[in-house]
Design an enzyme around this catalytic site. Structure first.
Site, PDB file in Angstrom:
ATOM      1  N   ARG A   1       0.834  -1.206   0.000  1.00  0.00           N
ATOM      2  CA  ARG A   1       0.000   0.000   0.000  1.00  0.00           C
ATOM      3  C   ARG A   1       0.868   1.255   0.000  1.00  0.00           C
ATOM      4  O   ARG A   1       1.886   1.314   0.715  1.00  0.00           O
ATOM      5  CB  ARG A   1      -0.929   0.010   1.222  1.00  0.00           C
ATOM      6  CG  ARG A   1      -1.980  -1.069   1.115  1.00  0.00           C
ATOM      7  CD  ARG A   1      -3.034  -1.032   2.198  1.00  0.00           C
ATOM      8  NE  ARG A   1      -3.676  -2.335   2.252  1.00  0.00           N
ATOM      9  CZ  ARG A   1      -4.624  -2.757   1.423  1.00  0.00           C
ATOM     10  NH1 ARG A   1      -5.076  -1.954   0.475  1.00  0.00           N
ATOM     11  NH2 ARG A   1      -5.127  -3.968   1.529  1.00  0.00           N
ATOM     12  N   ASP A   2       0.458   2.227  -0.817  1.00  0.00           N
ATOM     13  CA  ASP A   2       1.193   3.490  -0.893  1.00  0.00           C
ATOM     14  C   ASP A   2       1.101   4.227   0.443  1.00  0.00           C
ATOM     15  O   ASP A   2       0.048   4.264   1.075  1.00  0.00           O
ATOM     16  CB  ASP A   2       0.610   4.355  -2.024  1.00  0.00           C
ATOM     17  CG  ASP A   2       1.540   5.487  -2.422  1.00  0.00           C
ATOM     18  OD1 ASP A   2       2.077   5.436  -3.539  1.00  0.00           O
ATOM     19  OD2 ASP A   2       1.734   6.417  -1.609  1.00  0.00           O
ATOM     20  N   ILE A   3       2.204   4.816   0.852  1.00  0.00           N
ATOM     21  CA  ILE A   3       2.267   5.501   2.145  1.00  0.00           C
ATOM     22  C   ILE A   3       1.420   6.781   2.147  1.00  0.00           C
ATOM     23  O   ILE A   3       1.008   7.262   3.202  1.00  0.00           O
ATOM     24  CB  ILE A   3       3.744   5.810   2.489  1.00  0.00           C
ATOM     25  CG1 ILE A   3       3.946   5.975   3.984  1.00  0.00           C
ATOM     26  CG2 ILE A   3       4.269   7.020   1.728  1.00  0.00           C
ATOM     27  CD1 ILE A   3       5.401   5.929   4.418  1.00  0.00           C
TER      28      ILE A   3
ATOM     29  N   ASN B   1       4.656   6.214 -13.917  1.00  0.00           N
ATOM     30  CA  ASN B   1       5.266   7.508 -14.221  1.00  0.00           C
ATOM     31  C   ASN B   1       6.720   7.309 -14.638  1.00  0.00           C
ATOM     32  O   ASN B   1       7.424   6.483 -14.063  1.00  0.00           O
ATOM     33  CB  ASN B   1       5.223   8.412 -12.984  1.00  0.00           C
ATOM     34  CG  ASN B   1       3.811   8.808 -12.605  1.00  0.00           C
ATOM     35  OD1 ASN B   1       2.984   9.108 -13.476  1.00  0.00           O
ATOM     36  ND2 ASN B   1       3.492   8.814 -11.312  1.00  0.00           N
TER      37      ASN B   1
ATOM     38  N   GLU C   1       9.025  10.005  -8.570  1.00  0.00           N
ATOM     39  CA  GLU C   1       9.778  10.371  -7.357  1.00  0.00           C
ATOM     40  C   GLU C   1      10.718   9.257  -6.907  1.00  0.00           C
ATOM     41  O   GLU C   1      11.763   9.523  -6.327  1.00  0.00           O
ATOM     42  CB  GLU C   1       8.810  10.667  -6.203  1.00  0.00           C
ATOM     43  CG  GLU C   1       8.094  11.993  -6.355  1.00  0.00           C
ATOM     44  CD  GLU C   1       7.020  12.188  -5.292  1.00  0.00           C
ATOM     45  OE1 GLU C   1       6.779  11.252  -4.509  1.00  0.00           O
ATOM     46  OE2 GLU C   1       6.441  13.282  -5.278  1.00  0.00           O
TER      47      GLU C   1
ATOM     48  N   HIS D   1       7.460   1.299 -10.825  1.00  0.00           N
ATOM     49  CA  HIS D   1       6.314   0.840 -10.039  1.00  0.00           C
ATOM     50  C   HIS D   1       5.031   1.173 -10.781  1.00  0.00           C
ATOM     51  O   HIS D   1       4.954   2.180 -11.484  1.00  0.00           O
ATOM     52  CB  HIS D   1       6.307   1.478  -8.653  1.00  0.00           C
ATOM     53  CG  HIS D   1       6.542   2.957  -8.657  1.00  0.00           C
ATOM     54  ND1 HIS D   1       7.798   3.502  -8.761  1.00  0.00           N
ATOM     55  CD2 HIS D   1       5.696   4.004  -8.590  1.00  0.00           C
ATOM     56  CE1 HIS D   1       7.712   4.824  -8.757  1.00  0.00           C
ATOM     57  NE2 HIS D   1       6.441   5.153  -8.660  1.00  0.00           N
TER      58      HIS D   1
HETATM   59  P1  5GP Z   1       5.975   8.162  -8.236  1.00  0.00           P
HETATM   60  O1  5GP Z   1       5.630   9.605  -8.039  1.00  0.00           O
HETATM   61  O2  5GP Z   1       7.467   7.918  -8.242  1.00  0.00           O
HETATM   62  O3  5GP Z   1       5.266   7.534  -9.409  1.00  0.00           O
HETATM   63  O4  5GP Z   1       5.361   7.414  -6.986  1.00  0.00           O
HETATM   64  C1  5GP Z   1       6.080   7.080  -5.843  1.00  0.00           C
HETATM   65  C2  5GP Z   1       5.062   6.645  -4.820  1.00  0.00           C
HETATM   66  O5  5GP Z   1       5.727   5.974  -3.786  1.00  0.00           O
HETATM   67  C3  5GP Z   1       4.298   7.802  -4.188  1.00  0.00           C
HETATM   68  O6  5GP Z   1       2.902   7.630  -4.400  1.00  0.00           O
HETATM   69  C4  5GP Z   1       4.687   7.729  -2.714  1.00  0.00           C
HETATM   70  O7  5GP Z   1       3.633   8.062  -1.846  1.00  0.00           O
HETATM   71  C5  5GP Z   1       5.125   6.282  -2.560  1.00  0.00           C
HETATM   72  N1  5GP Z   1       6.141   6.083  -1.558  1.00  0.00           N
HETATM   73  C6  5GP Z   1       7.322   6.769  -1.432  1.00  0.00           C
HETATM   74  N2  5GP Z   1       8.031   6.304  -0.399  1.00  0.00           N
HETATM   75  C7  5GP Z   1       7.302   5.294   0.148  1.00  0.00           C
HETATM   76  C8  5GP Z   1       7.537   4.410   1.254  1.00  0.00           C
HETATM   77  O8  5GP Z   1       8.549   4.455   1.947  1.00  0.00           O
HETATM   78  N3  5GP Z   1       6.568   3.501   1.509  1.00  0.00           N
HETATM   79  C9  5GP Z   1       5.429   3.396   0.757  1.00  0.00           C
HETATM   80  N4  5GP Z   1       4.548   2.453   1.100  1.00  0.00           N
HETATM   81  N5  5GP Z   1       5.184   4.207  -0.292  1.00  0.00           N
HETATM   82  C10 5GP Z   1       6.108   5.131  -0.594  1.00  0.00           C
END
Ligand code: 5GP
Length: 115
Positions: A30-32, A88, A96, A101
């Site tokens: 699950r996303d944080i 993304n 990010e 993912h």
């Molecule tokens: P991006 O913007 O790279 O496509 O998405 C990265 C996602 O990873 C974001 O939605 C962010 O909330 C999630 N995320 C970043 N760090 C962590 C973490 O340590 N644990 C979890 N569960 N999600 C994370």
């Protein structure tokens, strides 16, 4: 060598995450910072920084990511109501974490996806 991210630590269970699926190819958790009632990330266990770094040898694993996403959507009870899968790539898409993912989002009407 690509630099590891927090996601490698999640795969190795070195940092906590709410893991909903794991096998030899992928991990899902699950996303944080959820952007919808259901927000799960499906990631390859192998570190691939961006979509640009995917090679032909990764194609089976990428197909598996989609199959796993569909399985999780069913588990979460959103397979019929619907969901969105997003990946993304780099700055303009807002990437990010540089470990590819797939976002699985659902549990509400997500509206139209517009730029
Ligand atoms: P991006 O913007 O790279 O496509 O998405 C990265 C996602 O990873 C974001 O939605 C962010 O909330 C999630 N995320 C970043 N760090 C962590 C973490 O340590 N644990 C979890 N569960 N999600 C994370």
């Amino acid at each position: 060598m690509a630099e590891e991210t927090i996601f490698s630590k999640i795969i190795r269970r070195e940092v906590p995450a709410d893991i909903v699926f794991h096998d030899d190819k992928v991990t899902a958790f699950r996303d944080i910072s959820p952007q919808a009632p259901i927000h799960i990330l499906i990631i390859p266990n192998k570190l691939i920084p961006t979509i640009n770094d995917i090679t032909e040898e990764d194609e089976t694993m990428l197909g598996h990511m989609v199959t796993v996403a569909a399985k999780i959507a069913k588990q979460e009870g959103i397979d019929e109501t619907g969901y969105r899968l997003i990946m993304n790539c780099n700055k303009d898409a807002g990437q990010e974490v540089f470990h590819i993912h797939m976002h699985l989002l659902g549990g509400k009407n997500l509206g139209r996806l517009v730029g």
